[in-house]
Design a protein around this motif. Structure first.
Motif, PDB file in Angstrom:
ATOM      1  N   ALA A 113      62.146  43.458 -18.757  1.00 55.80           N
ATOM      2  CA  ALA A 113      61.866  42.272 -19.570  1.00 55.80           C
ATOM      3  C   ALA A 113      62.108  40.989 -18.780  1.00 55.80           C
ATOM      4  O   ALA A 113      61.315  40.036 -18.862  1.00 55.80           O
ATOM      5  CB  ALA A 113      62.736  42.296 -20.826  1.00 55.80           C
ATOM      6  N   LEU A 114      63.176  40.956 -18.000  1.00 55.92           N
ATOM      7  CA  LEU A 114      63.485  39.749 -17.236  1.00 55.92           C
ATOM      8  C   LEU A 114      62.495  39.521 -16.099  1.00 55.92           C
ATOM      9  O   LEU A 114      62.025  38.394 -15.884  1.00 55.92           O
ATOM     10  CB  LEU A 114      64.909  39.845 -16.680  1.00 55.92           C
ATOM     11  CG  LEU A 114      66.038  39.688 -17.696  1.00 55.92           C
ATOM     12  CD1 LEU A 114      67.384  39.986 -17.043  1.00 55.92           C
ATOM     13  CD2 LEU A 114      66.043  38.289 -18.302  1.00 55.92           C
ATOM     14  N   PHE A 115      62.184  40.570 -15.338  1.00 55.06           N
ATOM     15  CA  PHE A 115      61.205  40.418 -14.255  1.00 55.06           C
ATOM     16  C   PHE A 115      59.838  40.027 -14.812  1.00 55.06           C
ATOM     17  O   PHE A 115      59.105  39.250 -14.196  1.00 55.06           O
ATOM     18  CB  PHE A 115      61.087  41.705 -13.457  1.00 55.06           C
ATOM     19  CG  PHE A 115      62.237  41.979 -12.524  1.00 55.06           C
ATOM     20  CD1 PHE A 115      62.687  41.000 -11.652  1.00 55.06           C
ATOM     21  CD2 PHE A 115      62.850  43.218 -12.501  1.00 55.06           C
ATOM     22  CE1 PHE A 115      63.739  41.242 -10.776  1.00 55.06           C
ATOM     23  CE2 PHE A 115      63.905  43.482 -11.631  1.00 55.06           C
ATOM     24  CZ  PHE A 115      64.354  42.492 -10.767  1.00 55.06           C
ATOM     25  N   ALA A 116      59.485  40.571 -15.978  1.00 54.55           N
ATOM     26  CA  ALA A 116      58.204  40.227 -16.595  1.00 54.55           C
ATOM     27  C   ALA A 116      58.166  38.767 -17.010  1.00 54.55           C
ATOM     28  O   ALA A 116      57.128  38.103 -16.916  1.00 54.55           O
ATOM     29  CB  ALA A 116      57.956  41.131 -17.803  1.00 54.55           C
ATOM     30  N   GLU A 117      59.291  38.254 -17.450  1.00 52.80           N
ATOM     31  CA  GLU A 117      59.348  36.870 -17.919  1.00 52.80           C
ATOM     32  C   GLU A 117      59.455  35.865 -16.771  1.00 52.80           C
ATOM     33  O   GLU A 117      58.828  34.794 -16.813  1.00 52.80           O
ATOM     34  CB  GLU A 117      60.554  36.698 -18.843  1.00 52.80           C
ATOM     35  CG  GLU A 117      60.725  35.290 -19.377  1.00 52.80           C
ATOM     36  CD  GLU A 117      61.971  35.115 -20.226  1.00 52.80           C
ATOM     37  OE1 GLU A 117      62.222  33.987 -20.679  1.00 52.80           O
ATOM     38  OE2 GLU A 117      62.703  36.118 -20.424  1.00 52.80           O
ATOM     39  N   GLY A 140      59.704  36.754 -13.033  1.00 54.81           N
ATOM     40  CA  GLY A 140      59.326  37.126 -11.678  1.00 54.81           C
ATOM     41  C   GLY A 140      60.524  37.588 -10.871  1.00 54.81           C
ATOM     42  O   GLY A 140      61.676  37.464 -11.294  1.00 54.81           O
ATOM     43  N   PHE A 141      60.248  38.098  -9.673  1.00 58.85           N
ATOM     44  CA  PHE A 141      61.286  38.723  -8.857  1.00 58.85           C
ATOM     45  C   PHE A 141      62.365  37.731  -8.423  1.00 58.85           C
ATOM     46  O   PHE A 141      63.562  37.987  -8.562  1.00 58.85           O
ATOM     47  CB  PHE A 141      60.644  39.361  -7.617  1.00 58.85           C
ATOM     48  CG  PHE A 141      61.626  40.020  -6.690  1.00 58.85           C
ATOM     49  CD1 PHE A 141      62.136  41.268  -6.979  1.00 58.85           C
ATOM     50  CD2 PHE A 141      62.036  39.376  -5.529  1.00 58.85           C
ATOM     51  CE1 PHE A 141      63.060  41.877  -6.122  1.00 58.85           C
ATOM     52  CE2 PHE A 141      62.950  39.973  -4.666  1.00 58.85           C
ATOM     53  CZ  PHE A 141      63.455  41.236  -4.967  1.00 58.85           C
ATOM     54  N   ASP A 142      61.981  36.587  -7.883  1.00 60.88           N
ATOM     55  CA  ASP A 142      62.944  35.672  -7.268  1.00 60.88           C
ATOM     56  C   ASP A 142      63.894  35.045  -8.274  1.00 60.88           C
ATOM     57  O   ASP A 142      65.027  34.702  -7.924  1.00 60.88           O
ATOM     58  CB  ASP A 142      62.216  34.567  -6.498  1.00 60.88           C
ATOM     59  CG  ASP A 142      61.544  35.077  -5.237  1.00 60.88           C
ATOM     60  OD1 ASP A 142      62.009  36.105  -4.699  1.00 60.88           O
ATOM     61  OD2 ASP A 142      60.555  34.465  -4.796  1.00 60.88           O
ATOM     62  N   ALA A 143      63.449  34.871  -9.504  1.00 57.91           N
ATOM     63  CA  ALA A 143      64.244  34.137 -10.493  1.00 57.91           C
ATOM     64  C   ALA A 143      65.210  35.016 -11.271  1.00 57.91           C
ATOM     65  O   ALA A 143      65.893  34.536 -12.181  1.00 57.91           O
ATOM     66  CB  ALA A 143      63.322  33.407 -11.473  1.00 57.91           C
ATOM     67  N   VAL A 144      65.305  36.280 -10.928  1.00 55.86           N
ATOM     68  CA  VAL A 144      66.189  37.205 -11.637  1.00 55.86           C
ATOM     69  C   VAL A 144      67.233  37.740 -10.669  1.00 55.86           C
ATOM     70  O   VAL A 144      66.906  38.195  -9.569  1.00 55.86           O
ATOM     71  CB  VAL A 144      65.393  38.382 -12.240  1.00 55.86           C
ATOM     72  CG1 VAL A 144      66.345  39.408 -12.873  1.00 55.86           C
ATOM     73  CG2 VAL A 144      64.394  37.880 -13.274  1.00 55.86           C
ATOM     74  N   GLY A 145      68.494  37.678 -11.060  1.00 57.65           N
ATOM     75  CA  GLY A 145      69.574  38.239 -10.272  1.00 57.65           C
ATOM     76  C   GLY A 145      70.196  39.429 -10.967  1.00 57.65           C
ATOM     77  O   GLY A 145      69.974  39.654 -12.163  1.00 57.65           O
ATOM     78  N   LEU A 146      70.983  40.194 -10.232  1.00 59.76           N
ATOM     79  CA  LEU A 146      71.637  41.357 -10.832  1.00 59.76           C
ATOM     80  C   LEU A 146      72.587  40.945 -11.947  1.00 59.76           C
ATOM     81  O   LEU A 146      72.759  41.687 -12.926  1.00 59.76           O
ATOM     82  CB  LEU A 146      72.388  42.150  -9.764  1.00 59.76           C
ATOM     83  CG  LEU A 146      71.533  42.827  -8.694  1.00 59.76           C
ATOM     84  CD1 LEU A 146      72.415  43.666  -7.768  1.00 59.76           C
ATOM     85  CD2 LEU A 146      70.443  43.699  -9.317  1.00 59.76           C
ATOM     86  N   ALA A 159      74.046  40.988 -17.683  1.00 57.28           N
ATOM     87  CA  ALA A 159      74.319  40.289 -18.940  1.00 57.28           C
ATOM     88  C   ALA A 159      73.364  40.740 -20.034  1.00 57.28           C
ATOM     89  O   ALA A 159      73.767  40.956 -21.187  1.00 57.28           O
ATOM     90  CB  ALA A 159      74.219  38.787 -18.728  1.00 57.28           C
ATOM     91  N   ALA A 160      72.086  40.893 -19.686  1.00 54.99           N
ATOM     92  CA  ALA A 160      71.096  41.306 -20.685  1.00 54.99           C
ATOM     93  C   ALA A 160      71.318  42.734 -21.146  1.00 54.99           C
ATOM     94  O   ALA A 160      71.060  43.068 -22.313  1.00 54.99           O
ATOM     95  CB  ALA A 160      69.690  41.155 -20.110  1.00 54.99           C
ATOM     96  N   LEU A 175      54.726  42.157 -16.332  1.00 51.02           N
ATOM     97  CA  LEU A 175      55.352  42.584 -15.083  1.00 51.02           C
ATOM     98  C   LEU A 175      54.335  42.619 -13.949  1.00 51.02           C
ATOM     99  O   LEU A 175      54.578  42.106 -12.846  1.00 51.02           O
ATOM    100  CB  LEU A 175      55.972  43.972 -15.281  1.00 51.02           C
ATOM    101  CG  LEU A 175      56.847  44.518 -14.153  1.00 51.02           C
ATOM    102  CD1 LEU A 175      58.116  43.691 -14.010  1.00 51.02           C
ATOM    103  CD2 LEU A 175      57.191  45.989 -14.411  1.00 51.02           C
ATOM    104  N   TRP A 176      53.155  43.194 -14.223  1.00 48.52           N
ATOM    105  CA  TRP A 176      52.120  43.258 -13.197  1.00 48.52           C
ATOM    106  C   TRP A 176      51.568  41.883 -12.862  1.00 48.52           C
ATOM    107  O   TRP A 176      51.320  41.571 -11.693  1.00 48.52           O
ATOM    108  CB  TRP A 176      50.996  44.194 -13.627  1.00 48.52           C
ATOM    109  CG  TRP A 176      51.290  45.625 -13.329  1.00 48.52           C
ATOM    110  CD1 TRP A 176      51.547  46.634 -14.216  1.00 48.52           C
ATOM    111  CD2 TRP A 176      51.359  46.233 -12.028  1.00 48.52           C
ATOM    112  NE1 TRP A 176      51.776  47.803 -13.556  1.00 48.52           N
ATOM    113  CE2 TRP A 176      51.659  47.597 -12.218  1.00 48.52           C
ATOM    114  CE3 TRP A 176      51.202  45.743 -10.737  1.00 48.52           C
ATOM    115  CZ2 TRP A 176      51.810  48.478 -11.142  1.00 48.52           C
ATOM    116  CZ3 TRP A 176      51.342  46.614  -9.659  1.00 48.52           C
ATOM    117  CH2 TRP A 176      51.647  47.966  -9.873  1.00 48.52           C
TER     118      TRP A 176
END
Length: 214
Positions: A27-31, A33-39, A44-45, A121-122
């Motif tokens: 859900a986070l990567f889809a919203e 993208g790769f760079d804006a999401v951290g572990l 937390a989600a 995501l795609w």
């Protein structure tokens, strides 16, 4: 109230921890993208700690790959089943073959309508076509090939005429992704849009593969 121990999923969701992490990360990567999401965002989600995320999925790049593997497995399951039904219909004549293709496209549309995060995501990945391109080869190309081979088999058996199955498949895939994006932008259920889009793809197939003239 007792504190939740680090690394344990929330009590209201009893899915395996890895599933929780992958669902949250998808859900986070889809919203974003790769760079804006951290572990830490994923942790937390999912309601776990960062160490748990790393334990179950490894690095962020490995987690990203696992998200695509997850949606690919679900999509492959439904498309392989629909593809087998369509292949069985090829021997019974052009009319049955076309109905089977209608059903196959409906299955694909249903799948993406129910899981819009797959489209998102795609699309995020395709915004940077030179990055993570190996994901396409592992998690998109096999599904394209499944349908392309089905169309080629139908053409070889005389059920239809299809000189460029790869173009047809990619055109339909992009049309369905565009439809899912349009649905997400609408308010309400989008029931009319869903009906109209199914009518469109059926007409599209009927136009591509008209009944043979006696």
């Amino acid at each position: 109230m007792p504190r939740r121990r680090p690394g344990r999923p929330r009590r209201d969701d009893q899915r395996p921890t890895r599933d929780l992490v992958l669902a949250a990360a998808t859900a986070l990567f889809a919203e974003r993208g790769f760079d804006a999401v951290g572990l830490r965002d994923v942790a937390a989600a999912a309601g776990v700690d960062v160490a748990t995320v790393a334990h179950h999925t490894g690095t962020k790049a490995q987690l990203y790959d696992a998200c695509f593997a997850r949606v690919f497995a679900a999509e492959r399951e439904v498309l392989e089943a629909a593809g087998e039904r369509a292949r069985a219909a090829l021997a019974t004549g052009p009319a049955d073959a076309l109905r089977a293709l209608h059903d196959l496209v409906d299955v694909f549309v249903d799948f993406l309508e129910d899981r819009p995060e797959t489209t998102a995501l795609w699309l995020r990945r395709w915004l940077e076509p030179h990055r993570h391109a190996d994901l396409d080869q592992r998690y998109a190309a096999p599904l394209y090939a499944l349908v392309e081979e089905l169309l080629a088999a139908a053409a070889a058996g005389g059920a239809l005429v299809e000189p460029a199955p790869h173009v047809t498949v990619r055109s339909l895939v992009w049309a369905v992704h565009g439809h899912v994006v349009a649905l997400a932008a609408q308010q309400g259920s989008g029931a009319r849009e869903r009906r109209e889009f199914r009518g469109f793809v059926h007409r599209f197939l009927d136009g591509l593969y008209p009944p043979a003239t006696p």
